[in-house]
Write a protein that holds these residues in place. Structure first.
Motif, PDB file in Angstrom:
ATOM      1  N   ASP A 149      74.925 112.004  59.178  1.00 25.75           N
ATOM      2  CA  ASP A 149      74.794 111.105  58.316  1.00 25.75           C
ATOM      3  C   ASP A 149      73.579 110.545  57.753  1.00 25.75           C
ATOM      4  N   LEU A 150      72.578 109.955  58.098  1.00 19.31           N
ATOM      5  CA  LEU A 150      71.154 108.929  58.352  1.00 19.31           C
ATOM      6  C   LEU A 150      70.623 110.378  57.397  1.00 19.31           C
ATOM      7  N   LEU A 151      70.719 111.709  57.539  1.00 24.10           N
ATOM      8  CA  LEU A 151      69.770 112.115  56.935  1.00 24.10           C
ATOM      9  C   LEU A 151      70.224 112.586  55.771  1.00 24.10           C
ATOM     10  N   ARG A 152      71.502 112.609  55.270  1.00 27.77           N
ATOM     11  CA  ARG A 152      72.402 112.562  54.133  1.00 27.77           C
ATOM     12  C   ARG A 152      72.130 111.688  53.642  1.00 27.77           C
ATOM     13  N   ILE A 153      71.900 110.141  54.024  1.00 25.24           N
ATOM     14  CA  ILE A 153      71.536 109.430  53.408  1.00 25.24           C
ATOM     15  C   ILE A 153      70.512 108.885  52.886  1.00 25.24           C
ATOM     16  N   GLY A 154      69.328 109.440  53.799  1.00 27.10           N
ATOM     17  CA  GLY A 154      67.564 108.841  53.500  1.00 27.10           C
ATOM     18  C   GLY A 154      66.926 109.621  52.824  1.00 27.10           C
ATOM     19  N   GLY A 155      67.966 110.907  52.696  1.00 24.16           N
ATOM     20  CA  GLY A 155      67.125 111.841  51.821  1.00 24.16           C
ATOM     21  C   GLY A 155      65.503 112.426  52.522  1.00 24.16           C
ATOM     22  N   ASN A 156      65.116 113.894  51.445  1.00 22.45           N
ATOM     23  CA  ASN A 156      64.385 114.548  52.383  1.00 22.45           C
ATOM     24  C   ASN A 156      63.156 112.748  53.239  1.00 22.45           C
ATOM     25  N   VAL A 157      63.045 113.811  54.231  1.00 19.43           N
ATOM     26  CA  VAL A 157      62.361 112.913  55.157  1.00 19.43           C
ATOM     27  C   VAL A 157      61.349 113.309  56.294  1.00 19.43           C
ATOM     28  N   GLU A 158      61.310 114.946  56.370  1.00 22.68           N
ATOM     29  CA  GLU A 158      60.151 115.624  55.993  1.00 22.68           C
ATOM     30  C   GLU A 158      59.245 115.892  55.679  1.00 22.68           C
ATOM     31  N   THR A 159      58.983 114.946  54.262  1.00 23.39           N
ATOM     32  CA  THR A 159      57.520 115.174  53.437  1.00 23.39           C
ATOM     33  C   THR A 159      56.972 113.628  52.871  1.00 23.39           C
ATOM     34  N   PHE A 160      56.096 113.993  53.438  1.00 23.23           N
ATOM     35  CA  PHE A 160      54.620 112.680  53.865  1.00 23.23           C
ATOM     36  C   PHE A 160      54.959 111.944  52.448  1.00 23.23           C
ATOM     37  N   SER A 161      55.555 111.009  52.573  1.00 23.24           N
ATOM     38  CA  SER A 161      54.918 109.453  51.749  1.00 23.24           C
ATOM     39  C   SER A 161      54.838 108.460  51.269  1.00 23.24           C
ATOM     40  N   GLN A 162      54.622 107.512  50.231  1.00 27.67           N
ATOM     41  CA  GLN A 162      53.962 106.040  50.539  1.00 27.67           C
ATOM     42  C   GLN A 162      55.083 105.337  50.979  1.00 27.67           C
ATOM     43  N   VAL A 163      55.828 106.017  50.875  1.00 24.89           N
ATOM     44  CA  VAL A 163      57.567 105.072  50.873  1.00 24.89           C
ATOM     45  C   VAL A 163      58.376 105.778  51.897  1.00 24.89           C
ATOM     46  N   ARG A 164      58.572 105.642  53.123  1.00 26.59           N
ATOM     47  CA  ARG A 164      58.917 105.835  54.091  1.00 26.59           C
ATOM     48  C   ARG A 164      60.213 105.725  54.563  1.00 26.59           C
ATOM     49  N   THR A 165      61.318 106.465  55.112  1.00 23.14           N
ATOM     50  CA  THR A 165      62.515 106.051  55.579  1.00 23.14           C
ATOM     51  C   THR A 165      62.906 105.336  57.239  1.00 23.14           C
ATOM     52  N   LEU A 166      62.807 104.560  56.994  1.00 27.13           N
ATOM     53  CA  LEU A 166      63.204 103.964  58.440  1.00 27.13           C
ATOM     54  C   LEU A 166      64.906 103.582  58.684  1.00 27.13           C
ATOM     55  N   TRP A 167      64.804 104.392  60.604  1.00 31.96           N
ATOM     56  CA  TRP A 167      66.499 104.315  60.494  1.00 31.96           C
ATOM     57  C   TRP A 167      66.361 103.449  61.178  1.00 31.96           C
ATOM     58  N   LEU A 168      67.673 102.279  61.392  1.00 35.31           N
ATOM     59  CA  LEU A 168      67.938 101.161  62.147  1.00 35.31           C
ATOM     60  C   LEU A 168      69.371 101.341  62.840  1.00 35.31           C
ATOM     61  N   ILE A 169      69.433 101.661  64.204  1.00 40.02           N
ATOM     62  CA  ILE A 169      69.997 102.352  65.074  1.00 40.02           C
ATOM     63  C   ILE A 169      70.620 101.279  65.672  1.00 40.02           C
ATOM     64  N   GLN A 170      71.366 100.507  65.993  1.00 40.79           N
ATOM     65  CA  GLN A 170      72.513  99.699  66.777  1.00 40.79           C
ATOM     66  C   GLN A 170      73.080 100.418  68.110  1.00 40.79           C
ATOM     67  N   THR A 171      72.866 100.608  69.167  1.00 46.72           N
ATOM     68  CA  THR A 171      74.249 101.326  70.496  1.00 46.72           C
ATOM     69  C   THR A 171      75.258 100.221  70.312  1.00 46.72           C
ATOM     70  N   SER A 172      76.563 100.339  70.210  1.00 45.44           N
ATOM     71  CA  SER A 172      77.266  99.285  70.601  1.00 45.44           C
ATOM     72  C   SER A 172      77.723  99.164  72.626  1.00 45.44           C
ATOM     73  N   GLN A 173      78.286  98.583  72.426  1.00 40.74           N
ATOM     74  CA  GLN A 173      78.553  98.236  74.391  1.00 40.74           C
ATOM     75  C   GLN A 173      79.644  98.623  74.134  1.00 40.74           C
ATOM     76  N   PRO A 174      79.393  99.688  75.664  1.00 44.76           N
ATOM     77  CA  PRO A 174      80.626 100.911  76.477  1.00 44.76           C
ATOM     78  C   PRO A 174      81.742 100.155  75.993  1.00 44.76           C
ATOM     79  N   SER A 175      83.048 100.871  75.664  1.00 44.88           N
ATOM     80  CA  SER A 175      84.352  99.919  75.564  1.00 44.88           C
ATOM     81  C   SER A 175      84.935 100.981  76.110  1.00 44.88           C
ATOM     82  N   PRO A 176      85.989 100.915  76.506  1.00 45.28           N
ATOM     83  CA  PRO A 176      87.186 100.750  77.320  1.00 45.28           C
ATOM     84  C   PRO A 176      87.989 102.147  76.436  1.00 45.28           C
ATOM     85  N   THR A 177      87.338 101.759  74.810  1.00 44.36           N
ATOM     86  CA  THR A 177      88.409 102.322  73.740  1.00 44.36           C
ATOM     87  C   THR A 177      87.879 103.961  74.336  1.00 44.36           C
ATOM     88  N   PHE A 178      86.657 104.020  74.154  1.00 42.71           N
ATOM     89  CA  PHE A 178      85.785 105.494  74.287  1.00 42.71           C
ATOM     90  C   PHE A 178      86.005 106.360  74.939  1.00 42.71           C
TER      91      PHE A 178
END
Length: 324
Positions: A149-178
């Motif tokens: 999903d992040l790759l589809r949203i972030g586009g091409n991340v394998e080619t160097f560019s002056q404008v980089r892609t930053l992935w911000l990922i927050q891990t949720s606290q463990p939940s009994p639901t899962f």
């Protein structure tokens, strides 16, 4: 360049779980602060009713309701940058100066990590480093689903560019639901570090920042001393000091449109001390005090006036803790 943040929520293959979102946004667990147990504040920070806003001459509630990292930042949202946030921005700026890197932030509960991430997602760069963002709240997705999903949203991340892609990922606290164990988010962070390390030579244009909330410092194998995570840059986002929270009360009231001080200095100090270093608890206490002041017809709240709302709030937390 499009500077607007791009957001990822649940992957298409996973049906959103509304009960899980309530678990994340409205915690019912207690938390450890300085090796002492404290029940969490009330289930949510409720917006103040119109009559309370009119009484205090406010245009809006001083503090907004809880919001997750995948909710876009709005200019009307209140944000108070504590010293730990400033240090985290400086640390991240140094991390972004490198060609492709992964950083791990451990955040104490109540440190405002989600708000910090949302503001970061709304920016288009730090210092001289421009970037576009892709944001995810990592719940029960597999790493392949998350990265896809992040790759589809972030586009091409394998080619160097002056404008980089930053992935911000927050891990949720463990939940009994899962049906997850308490170490699940640690293992997932190590898994992501391994995924990134195996592709590092092709991801020089991608910066990854994973934020994990934690209740206390952990030792031994439960810390991030696992395999690839050992070589990742790390930062701890700590809770604010009481002096910062006292200034936060005044800043929040001004942001809400206050033209006169609703709290005396001693009352603001008492609210800050009673929050035990938690920004979310401070927000709940301020709103509870404003409601009490409107009902009691008080024009300015003193430390003595806080006895009733603080006691009621403590009883609410005790009830919620027993229910949990």
């Amino acid at each position: 360049m499009n500077s607007a943040p791009r957001f990822v929520t649940q992957p298409h293959s996973v049906k959103p779980d509304t009960s899980a979102r309530r678990t994340y946004c409205e915690p019912t667990r207690g938390e450890l602060i300085d090796d002492r147990f404290h029940p969490t504040p009330s289930a949510a920070i409720h917006e103040l009713p119109p009559e309370v806003l009119r009484h205090w001459g406010l245009l809006a509630s001083p503090f907004s309701s809880h919001a997750t990292v995948d909710v876009p930042w709005d200019a009307s949202n209140f944000y108070f940058r504590i010293s730990a946030h400033t240090s985290a921005f400086s640390w991240l700026q140094r991390l972004l100066s490198r060609p492709g890197s992964l950083g791990i932030v451990s955040a104490s509960n109540g440190s405002g990590s989600t708000t910090w991430l949302r503001q970061l997602a709304a920016s288009s760069g730090l210092g001289s480093t421009a970037f576009e963002t892709a944001v995810a709240d990592w719940r029960n997705q597999s790493i392949d689903e998350l990265a896809g999903d992040l790759l589809r949203i972030g586009g091409n991340v394998e080619t160097f560019s002056q404008v980089r892609t930053l992935w911000l990922i927050q891990t949720s606290q463990p939940s009994p639901t899962f049906n997850t164990s308490k170490d699940t988010d640690i293992n997932r962070a190590a898994l992501l570090a391994g995924w990134y390390s195996a592709r590092a030579d092709r991801l020089r244009n991608l910066q990854v920042l994973i934020v994990r909330k934690r209740q206390r410092r952990q030792a031994g194998p439960k810390r991030f001393s696992i395999a690839a995570a050992d070589h990742s840059a790390t930062f701890h986002l700590s809770r604010p000091h009481a002096s910062e929270l006292r200034r936060c009360v005044n800043a929040a009231m001004l942001h809400a449109g206050a033209t006169r001080p609703a709290f005396t200095v001693s009352a603001a100090t008492q609210l800050a001390d009673s929050s035990n270093g938690s920004i979310s608890r401070l927000a709940s206490l301020v709103h509870a005090a404003l409601v009490h002041g409107q009902v009691a017809g008080i024009r300015q709240i003193t430390a003595a006036d806080l006895s009733t709302p603080l006691k009621s709030h403590a009883e609410m937390r005790s009830t919620a803790s027993k229910a949990a």
